[in-house]
Design an enzyme around this catalytic site. Structure first.
Site, PDB file in Angstrom:
ATOM      1  N   ASP A   1      15.371 -13.700 -15.190  1.00  0.00           N
ATOM      2  CA  ASP A   1      16.588 -14.485 -14.980  1.00  0.00           C
ATOM      3  C   ASP A   1      16.972 -14.340 -13.523  1.00  0.00           C
ATOM      4  O   ASP A   1      16.650 -13.334 -12.881  1.00  0.00           O
ATOM      5  CB  ASP A   1      17.739 -13.977 -15.858  1.00  0.00           C
ATOM      6  CG  ASP A   1      18.415 -12.759 -15.240  1.00  0.00           C
ATOM      7  OD1 ASP A   1      19.482 -12.917 -14.621  1.00  0.00           O
ATOM      8  OD2 ASP A   1      17.862 -11.646 -15.350  1.00  0.00           O
TER       9      ASP A   1
ATOM     10  N   ASP B   1      23.780  -9.806 -20.601  1.00  0.00           N
ATOM     11  CA  ASP B   1      23.619  -8.531 -19.926  1.00  0.00           C
ATOM     12  C   ASP B   1      24.790  -7.627 -20.307  1.00  0.00           C
ATOM     13  O   ASP B   1      25.727  -8.051 -20.976  1.00  0.00           O
ATOM     14  CB  ASP B   1      23.480  -8.707 -18.418  1.00  0.00           C
ATOM     15  CG  ASP B   1      24.707  -9.318 -17.768  1.00  0.00           C
ATOM     16  OD1 ASP B   1      25.766  -9.352 -18.404  1.00  0.00           O
ATOM     17  OD2 ASP B   1      24.606  -9.736 -16.602  1.00  0.00           O
TER      18      ASP B   1
END
Length: 393
Positions: free
Chosen positions: A268, A94
């Site tokens: 996720d 990320d």
């Protein structure tokens, strides 16, 4: 079979749901996919080979945490994140934006980027779109995320709009910084809070950038599930059908099932690992809290039908003991069970879509959860009766 390029193929659809494959040099990601979260270069309480054996094709690493410790440049000198954590398969990182917003008490956002103080030692750092992509490149990430501004929900429409427009401008800067990298991808992130027109504008503008994948961000941040699902339904028609779709930070098994039903490919969440460290398990029979006294003499395993050793071998009584004793093995076994269940669930979704029986499969899954809840209430009632009888006797 891997490829030198990054490719995504939809193999079958069932309603809005899709099953397919992302192919890249380090491996194939079968979708729908759940990505275990390896925040600081480790999926907590798990060995890398265990994670792979459960069926995970990809794990997530965190730019914010890794840039602060041990540092992206150090990871690069040590051979990159794959070598560093002994995971030779795909890694998605990320951008660090969400953690900056949620963990840093002192931060300043402007057009340039975010200036923030480390939650570890208070040191000051600057994260720009370019620096975020640079860090993810130093880590060696296969799928990199744009830097975005994520707002907490609920929020005023003008706050959501300002953050969405800033995120679009940052997406363009990230795209330029990323350039063309053979076998790798950068994903854009749709923002816009809970405002449909903002979500649609964000999705359309990002689609025009022709990125290799698209995420839906800024959800599962406290809003009700129906709001999250409505935003997915709003955005889905405006996301390129030939590109993977990733719902960030989601979620519960029910969230995943409902989002897959609406056309999402990737997920996720820290939930299965975090819950496992705190005595909570996910199974075909729903969620259980192993701290509960009713498990103290329960000889049955968590799920005798599971292929996972943690699920089919150890008694609930033993796991209850480990949890109540705060033993590390308890955290390891419950995390193992939870990740096994999440991978089993997504494998079931892939097969059900391929077999054109998604709705039947979802019905079976939800009935399993409901039956587990009914049985749990009955057991709790019996446990309470037994205690009452002992106290009266």
């Amino acid at each position: 079979m891997t490829t030198d390029n990054f490719t995504f193929t939809v193999n079958k659809t069932d309603g809005a749901a899709r099953t397919g494959e992302i192919r890249m040099p380090r491996g194939v990601i079968r979708t729908p996919a759940f990505m275990p979260v390896g925040t600081a270069a480790t999926v907590k309480a798990m060995y890398p080979d265990q994670v792979k054996a459960l069926g995970a094709d990809v794990v997530l690493g965190n730019t914010y945490h890794l840039m602060l410790r041990p540092g992206a440049e150090r990871v690069a000198r040590l051979g990159g994140l794959h070598h560093f954590m002994n995971w030779p398969y795909p890694i998605l990182t990320d951008s660090g934006g969400f953690q900056v917003m949620s963990l840093s008490a002192l931060r300043k956002i402007d057009e340039t980027g975010v200036t923030f103080q480390s939650h570890i030692d208070g040191s000051t750092h600057v994260l720009t779109p370019e620096r975020s992509i640079e860090i993810q490149g130093l880590l060696g990430s296969d799928i990199q995320m744009q830097l975005d501004e994520c707002v907490k929900l609920p929020c005023p429409d003008d706050v959501a709009e300002k953050a969405m427009r800033l995120s679009l401008r940052w997406a363009e800067r990230c795209r330029v910084a990323f350039g063309e990298q053979l076998g790798k991808a950068m994903f854009g992130i749709v923002q816009g809070g809970a405002v449909e027109r903002l979500r649609i504008e964000s999705a359309r503008e990002l689609a025009a950038l022709d990125l290799k994948g698209y995420a839906i961000g800024g959800l599962a941040v406290g809003e009700p599930q129906e709001v999250m699902l409505r935003m997915i339904e709003t955005v889905e028609p405006h996301m390129p059908k030939e590109k993977p779709r990733y719902l960030m930070g989601v979620g519960t098994p029910d969230d995943i099932v409902e989002a897959v039903r609406r056309g999402v490919d990737m997920f996720d969440c820290v939930m299965p690992t975090r819950a496992g460290r705190h005595g909570q398990v996910f199974t075909r029979h729903g969620r259980m809290n192993l701290r509960n006294a009713r498990f103290a003499e329960d000889k049955s395993p968590l799920d005798p039908e599971s292929k996972c050793t943690a699920s089919n071998t150890y008694s609930r009584a033993y796991l209850h003991h480990l949890v109540r004793s705060n033993e590390i093995l308890g955290m390891m076994l419950l995390t193992w069970n939870n990740l096994a269940y999440y991978q089993e669930l997504t494998a079931g979704l892939r097969k059900a879509i391929a077999d054109s029986r998604l709705e039947d499969y979802i019905g079976e899954v939800k009935e399993g959860w409901a039956k587990g809840e009914r049985d749990s209430k009955a057991e709790q009632g019996q446990h309470a009766n037994n205690i009452a009888m002992v106290e009266e006797g």
